[in-house]
Design an enzyme around this catalytic site. Structure first.
Site: not given
Length: 287
Positions: A95-96, A208, A93, A91, A169, A148
């Protein structure tokens, strides 16, 4: 060539029968191998994953959000023979998908394909829901799981009898992602229709390391042998990625047990979507 020789700084190779649990010595046959690369340990606790087809050495890197920790692994792997085909995102975001451009730059591959949802950084290929591509002999299938984020995709991989799912996520061990861009109805479909329909022996690789906090909440809702077993495992192991399957999640993940009378009693709801919604609210407020 043993892959463990070139995966510098990353964690030990994971294999179950061929993928799953770590071992000191592995017999290498035609197989897919999944290398987890922990990122921002102690804060975000993210994972990137390097998926390699051992026969052809074709590879993709999944969610390499922190190039400082991922690039050295990729450079050593390329030096020792892997052929990196693409960056794959679960996705958009940061942090991905936030490391996509830097990874391209670090490797000197400005045209390296980026496969993901429509909002991922510099995405160059968007697969329709259910479409597949190959990494050597490994088949990779896009499973759309919006909630998400609306561009959330879980990547289902198969090599012979070996199966794994990279869930970003959407699904965590004993938990799920927050409903930032979606609804309880969407997460219910994602977990209890789309992912629950996969073979029970499919290994789960989440985005995560949240297992310890997730099961702390989960066991407050449902105390059974499966939740107690997972809690004990999480207390003894810092990393849990790939150690559990879709079948395990159906037993110890309360978000995949919305029809369980005990979970329904804890939420005060009976409709599965209402149970999902209440569970997420409870988890958001759990201390």
């Amino acid at each position: 060539m043993c892959l463990m020789n070139y995966l510098a700084r990353a964690r030990p190779l994971i294999a179950s029968r061929r993928i799953g649990y770590s071992t000191a010595a592995l017999a290498f046959t035609r197989a897919m191998h999944i290398q987890s690369i922990p990122m921002w340990t102690g804060s975000h606790d993210n994972y990137a994953y390097l998926l390699v087809d051992d026969k052809s050495k074709a590879a993709v890197i999944i969610d390499p959000a922190h190039p400082e920790e991922v690039t050295p692994v990729l450079k050593k792997g390329i030096q020792d023979g892997i052929v990196l085909q693409a960056i794959v995102n679960t996705h958009h975001h940061y942090d991905h998908a936030g490391g996509n451009d830097q990874i391209r730059s670090d490797l000197g591959q400005s045209d390296l394909p980026i496969i993901g949802g429509k909002d991922c950084q510099s995405v160059s290929k968007i697969l329709p829901d259910g479409d597949e591509f190959s990494v050597g002999d490994v088949r990779v299938k896009a499973l759309y799981t919006p909630c998400h984020t609306q561009d959330s995709i879980c990547w289902y991989v198969r090599d012979g009898d070996d199966k794994a799912i990279f869930t970003g996520d959407t699904l965590f061990h004993a938990g799920c992602g927050r409903f930032f861009e979606g609804t309880a109805q969407e997460m219910h479909v994602a977990l209890n229709k789309t992912l629950a329909s996969l073979p029970d022996d499919t290994k789960v690789f989440p985005g995560h390391e949240y297992t310890k906090s997730n099961i702390k909440f989960g066991i407050s809702v449902l105390r059974n042998e499966a939740t107690k077993k997972l809690q004990a495992f999480a207390e003894e192991n810092e990393e849990t990625q790939g150690k559990f399957t879709i079948g395990d999640e159906k037993l110890h993940n309360v978000f995949m047990r919305v029809d369980d009378p005990i979970v329904q009693k804890a939420t005060g709801k009976t409709d599965p979507v209402d149970v999902m919604d209440q569970l997420r609210t409870m988890k958001n407020n759990f201390k």
